[in-house]
Scaffold this motif. Structure first.
Motif, PDB file in Angstrom:
ATOM      1  N   ASP B  28       0.831  -1.210   0.000  1.00 26.94           N
ATOM      2  CA  ASP B  28       0.000   0.000   0.000  1.00 26.94           C
ATOM      3  C   ASP B  28       0.859   1.249   0.000  1.00 26.94           C
ATOM      4  O   ASP B  28       0.640   2.183  -0.769  1.00 26.94           O
ATOM      5  N   ALA B  29       1.852   1.250   0.891  1.00 27.02           N
ATOM      6  CA  ALA B  29       2.706   2.432   1.004  1.00 27.02           C
ATOM      7  C   ALA B  29       3.456   2.683  -0.297  1.00 27.02           C
ATOM      8  O   ALA B  29       3.569   3.823  -0.764  1.00 27.02           O
ATOM      9  N   ALA B  30       3.946   1.611  -0.912  1.00 25.55           N
ATOM     10  CA  ALA B  30       4.696   1.768  -2.155  1.00 25.55           C
ATOM     11  C   ALA B  30       3.788   2.292  -3.261  1.00 25.55           C
ATOM     12  O   ALA B  30       4.166   3.198  -4.012  1.00 25.55           O
ATOM     13  N   ALA B  31       2.593   1.752  -3.352  1.00 20.59           N
ATOM     14  CA  ALA B  31       1.662   2.211  -4.378  1.00 20.59           C
ATOM     15  C   ALA B  31       1.401   3.703  -4.214  1.00 20.59           C
ATOM     16  O   ALA B  31       1.440   4.467  -5.182  1.00 20.59           O
ATOM     17  N   ALA B  32       1.153   4.113  -2.984  1.00 20.51           N
ATOM     18  CA  ALA B  32       0.896   5.531  -2.735  1.00 20.51           C
ATOM     19  C   ALA B  32       2.116   6.375  -3.056  1.00 20.51           C
ATOM     20  O   ALA B  32       2.032   7.432  -3.686  1.00 20.51           O
ATOM     21  N   ALA B  33       3.281   5.892  -2.647  1.00 18.98           N
ATOM     22  CA  ALA B  33       4.508   6.656  -2.893  1.00 18.98           C
ATOM     23  C   ALA B  33       4.809   6.734  -4.388  1.00 18.98           C
ATOM     24  O   ALA B  33       5.270   7.765  -4.884  1.00 18.98           O
ATOM     25  N   PHE B  34       4.527   5.663  -5.104  1.00 19.66           N
ATOM     26  CA  PHE B  34       4.757   5.662  -6.559  1.00 19.66           C
ATOM     27  C   PHE B  34       3.889   6.726  -7.220  1.00 19.66           C
ATOM     28  O   PHE B  34       4.340   7.457  -8.107  1.00 19.66           O
ATOM     29  N   VAL B  35       2.635   6.783  -6.787  1.00 16.35           N
ATOM     30  CA  VAL B  35       1.724   7.772  -7.382  1.00 16.35           C
ATOM     31  C   VAL B  35       2.218   9.183  -7.092  1.00 16.35           C
ATOM     32  O   VAL B  35       2.237  10.053  -7.964  1.00 16.35           O
ATOM     33  N   GLU B  36       2.656   9.386  -5.868  1.00 18.04           N
ATOM     34  CA  GLU B  36       3.012  10.742  -5.455  1.00 18.04           C
ATOM     35  C   GLU B  36       4.363  11.184  -6.000  1.00 18.04           C
ATOM     36  O   GLU B  36       4.548  12.332  -6.392  1.00 18.04           O
ATOM     37  N   SER B  37       5.331  10.258  -6.006  1.00 20.89           N
ATOM     38  CA  SER B  37       6.701  10.663  -6.336  1.00 20.89           C
ATOM     39  C   SER B  37       7.333   9.855  -7.459  1.00 20.89           C
ATOM     40  O   SER B  37       8.512  10.032  -7.739  1.00 20.89           O
ATOM     41  N   GLY B  38       6.580   8.972  -8.087  1.00 20.38           N
ATOM     42  CA  GLY B  38       7.173   8.161  -9.150  1.00 20.38           C
ATOM     43  C   GLY B  38       7.810   6.897  -8.602  1.00 20.38           C
ATOM     44  O   GLY B  38       8.061   6.783  -7.399  1.00 20.38           O
ATOM     45  N   VAL B  39       8.101   5.962  -9.492  1.00 21.01           N
ATOM     46  CA  VAL B  39       8.606   4.669  -9.036  1.00 21.01           C
ATOM     47  C   VAL B  39      10.040   4.743  -8.525  1.00 21.01           C
ATOM     48  O   VAL B  39      10.543   3.776  -7.977  1.00 21.01           O
ATOM     49  N   ASN B  40      10.685   5.878  -8.688  1.00 17.74           N
ATOM     50  CA  ASN B  40      12.045   6.021  -8.178  1.00 17.74           C
ATOM     51  C   ASN B  40      12.096   6.704  -6.820  1.00 17.74           C
ATOM     52  O   ASN B  40      13.152   7.157  -6.399  1.00 17.74           O
ATOM     53  N   VAL B  41      10.970   6.781  -6.177  1.00 19.74           N
ATOM     54  CA  VAL B  41      10.931   7.360  -4.828  1.00 19.74           C
ATOM     55  C   VAL B  41      11.945   6.652  -3.937  1.00 19.74           C
ATOM     56  O   VAL B  41      12.123   5.432  -4.033  1.00 19.74           O
ATOM     57  N   PRO B  42      12.663   7.392  -3.096  1.00 20.29           N
ATOM     58  CA  PRO B  42      13.661   6.766  -2.222  1.00 20.29           C
ATOM     59  C   PRO B  42      13.071   5.672  -1.336  1.00 20.29           C
ATOM     60  O   PRO B  42      11.940   5.804  -0.849  1.00 20.29           O
ATOM     61  N   VAL B  43      13.848   4.628  -1.148  1.00 17.15           N
ATOM     62  CA  VAL B  43      13.406   3.506  -0.324  1.00 17.15           C
ATOM     63  C   VAL B  43      13.009   3.967   1.063  1.00 17.15           C
ATOM     64  O   VAL B  43      12.031   3.491   1.641  1.00 17.15           O
ATOM     65  N   ARG B  44      13.784   4.903   1.614  1.00 18.63           N
ATOM     66  CA  ARG B  44      13.490   5.383   2.960  1.00 18.63           C
ATOM     67  C   ARG B  44      12.097   5.991   3.054  1.00 18.63           C
ATOM     68  O   ARG B  44      11.421   5.877   4.076  1.00 18.63           O
ATOM     69  N   ASP B  45      11.686   6.672   1.986  1.00 20.66           N
ATOM     70  CA  ASP B  45      10.363   7.294   2.008  1.00 20.66           C
ATOM     71  C   ASP B  45       9.263   6.246   2.102  1.00 20.66           C
ATOM     72  O   ASP B  45       8.302   6.414   2.860  1.00 20.66           O
ATOM     73  N   ILE B  46       9.433   5.186   1.336  1.00 23.89           N
ATOM     74  CA  ILE B  46       8.431   4.120   1.384  1.00 23.89           C
ATOM     75  C   ILE B  46       8.409   3.498   2.774  1.00 23.89           C
ATOM     76  O   ILE B  46       7.355   3.263   3.354  1.00 23.89           O
ATOM     77  N   ALA B  47       9.608   3.261   3.320  1.00 26.44           N
ATOM     78  CA  ALA B  47       9.693   2.659   4.649  1.00 26.44           C
ATOM     79  C   ALA B  47       9.010   3.549   5.685  1.00 26.44           C
ATOM     80  O   ALA B  47       8.223   3.073   6.508  1.00 26.44           O
ATOM     81  N   ALA B  48       9.304   4.851   5.607  1.00 26.24           N
ATOM     82  CA  ALA B  48       8.718   5.772   6.575  1.00 26.24           C
ATOM     83  C   ALA B  48       7.198   5.785   6.445  1.00 26.24           C
ATOM     84  O   ALA B  48       6.461   5.759   7.434  1.00 26.24           O
ATOM     85  N   ARG B  49       6.733   5.808   5.210  1.00 26.19           N
ATOM     86  CA  ARG B  49       5.295   5.840   4.962  1.00 26.19           C
ATOM     87  C   ARG B  49       4.617   4.602   5.526  1.00 26.19           C
ATOM     88  O   ARG B  49       3.502   4.663   6.049  1.00 26.19           O
ATOM     89  N   ALA B  50       5.313   3.469   5.411  1.00 30.44           N
ATOM     90  CA  ALA B  50       4.737   2.221   5.908  1.00 30.44           C
ATOM     91  C   ALA B  50       4.990   2.034   7.401  1.00 30.44           C
ATOM     92  O   ALA B  50       4.426   1.138   8.024  1.00 30.44           O
ATOM     93  N   GLY B  51       5.843   2.878   7.970  1.00 31.40           N
ATOM     94  CA  GLY B  51       6.156   2.738   9.388  1.00 31.40           C
ATOM     95  C   GLY B  51       7.023   1.537   9.698  1.00 31.40           C
ATOM     96  O   GLY B  51       6.927   0.951  10.774  1.00 31.40           O
ATOM     97  N   VAL B  52       7.892   1.170   8.769  1.00 33.26           N
ATOM     98  CA  VAL B  52       8.809   0.059   9.009  1.00 33.26           C
ATOM     99  C   VAL B  52      10.233   0.519   8.737  1.00 33.26           C
ATOM    100  O   VAL B  52      10.454   1.610   8.213  1.00 33.26           O
ATOM    101  N   GLY B  53      11.189  -0.305   9.089  1.00 34.06           N
ATOM    102  CA  GLY B  53      12.584   0.008   8.794  1.00 34.06           C
ATOM    103  C   GLY B  53      12.931  -0.381   7.369  1.00 34.06           C
ATOM    104  O   GLY B  53      12.218  -1.169   6.740  1.00 34.06           O
ATOM    105  N   VAL B  54      14.016   0.192   6.855  1.00 33.23           N
ATOM    106  CA  VAL B  54      14.382  -0.121   5.471  1.00 33.23           C
ATOM    107  C   VAL B  54      14.722  -1.597   5.309  1.00 33.23           C
ATOM    108  O   VAL B  54      14.495  -2.187   4.251  1.00 33.23           O
ATOM    109  N   GLY B  55      15.264  -2.184   6.372  1.00 32.94           N
ATOM    110  CA  GLY B  55      15.607  -3.595   6.300  1.00 32.94           C
ATOM    111  C   GLY B  55      14.400  -4.452   5.954  1.00 32.94           C
ATOM    112  O   GLY B  55      14.505  -5.433   5.217  1.00 32.94           O
ATOM    113  N   THR B  56      13.266  -4.054   6.457  1.00 32.43           N
ATOM    114  CA  THR B  56      12.043  -4.822   6.207  1.00 32.43           C
ATOM    115  C   THR B  56      11.664  -4.790   4.730  1.00 32.43           C
ATOM    116  O   THR B  56      11.204  -5.785   4.169  1.00 32.43           O
ATOM    117  N   ILE B  57      11.868  -3.640   4.099  1.00 28.32           N
ATOM    118  CA  ILE B  57      11.585  -3.577   2.666  1.00 28.32           C
ATOM    119  C   ILE B  57      12.474  -4.557   1.921  1.00 28.32           C
ATOM    120  O   ILE B  57      12.004  -5.343   1.102  1.00 28.32           O
TER     121      ILE B  57
END
Lengths: 195, 195
Positions: B28-57
DNA sequence: TTGCCAAACGGAACGAAGTTCCGTACGGTC
DNA sequence: GACCGTACGGAACTTCGTTCCGTTTGGCAA
């Protein structure tokens, strides 16, 4: 890009000797690095190859696009100049157009990654557009209009759009043996033709 | 990508509840981030949006391509499924081909930056090719062969090459008001037609 | 219910790359 | 020969991808 041109000499403060030397060295180093590693070669690599600090690169070429433009200016100029020549040589403007587009494709596919950077319109690539696109679009438009006037192609295609498209088709050329942009560019030009 | 499918259940170790929950949240977070910032959105942004650590991604989706594939799998599947349907519906295979390519273009141009990553064949994008390209190429080939069999287009164009080309033409769409890939894709398809 | 342990987590840490900044060096001129 | 501003070099800062490891926690068996 518009100032410090030799020639007219009005208000051109004449750069220092070491600066001129470094600029030439950098152009050589960048050209070599582009051939070896593509136009996205790290700035540090170019600096090391030229034996200068990275600051010196940024002073002479504030963006990567400026450096690319400087390196390939001659080839772009040659391509632009070939447009009217082809038009005069050939009986059929559509033929001239096809040949000219072929030259453009040749130019792009022999430069690793150049097509990739050509596509961007981010602020950093303003210079690329200003120098590459703005130089070639009028030439392309002339060819398109000649072919349209001769009734060989359907009118209405924007020269900018065509060049962007051709540039896009060349993205990734050379890195994928299954993909040959020339096939598709030919189809595109064929599609222009009035049936 | 091939294991841990629900269904057959052979040798599928069933992931922990928190892992499944995080995977869904990440999608969900990635889909939203892709829409907002494109598929090259930084990994950290997706992690933050999902409330998880980057390791989890990285645990769930080792490469960005895996994440992209997971987010868009449904749409790719719909596009692939539409091919045979269009072919059955339409009298002229070339018409079906044109419509199907149009669907593909629609899919690409509505995803910021997706076309850009589609072009790569670097190791990191293996998954993209395996899931997107390999799924769509056979469908495209079927359409091409039907149109060629009907004598509507010249045969010999490789389906992979066509899809790559169309994908390339869509690069940068939306970021440049002067560039509309649909014009050029139409020309390309028109160029296929037997004159 | 409790205890165990492997799966899963979080985020610090590292590396690569672009970009900026400032003390130093030096070319040109008076 | 001295002065001054241009130009230089590269350290430092930033951003981003990626890895790694100490900690937490879900699932299961006793």
């Amino acid at each position: 890009m518009a100032d410090v041109e030799n020639g007219s000499g009005a208000a051109a403060p004449r750069k220092r000797a070491d600066a001129r030397r470094n600029e030439a060295t950098l152009l050589d180093a960048a050209a070599a690095a582009f051939v070896e590693s593509g136009v996205n070669v790290p700035v540090r690599d170019i600096a090391a190859r030229a034996g200068v600090g990275v600051g010196t690169i940024y002073r002479h070429f504030p963006t990567r696009a400026d450096l690319i433009v400087a390196v390939y200016r001659h080839q772009i100029e040659a391509c632009a100049g070939a447009g009217p020549v082809l038009l005069a040589e050939r009986d059929r403007p559509h033929d001239a157009l096809a040949r000219w587009i072929g030259m453009f494709v040749d130019f792009l596919v022999t430069k690793h990654g150049l097509a990739e950077v050509l596509r961007s319109d981010a602020a950093a690539f303003q210079a690329l557009h200003a120098s590459f696109i703005d130089r070639l679009v009028p030439v392309c438009r002339q060819l398109l209009e000649a072919a349209a006037a001769a009734g060989e192609i359907r009118p209405g295609l924007d020269a900018y759009e065509l060049l962007r498209g051709v540039g896009n088709l060349c993205v990734g050329a050379g890195s994928d043996p299954r993909y040959n942009p020339r096939h598709l560019v030919e189809l595109l030009i064929a599609g222009l033709r009035i049936q």
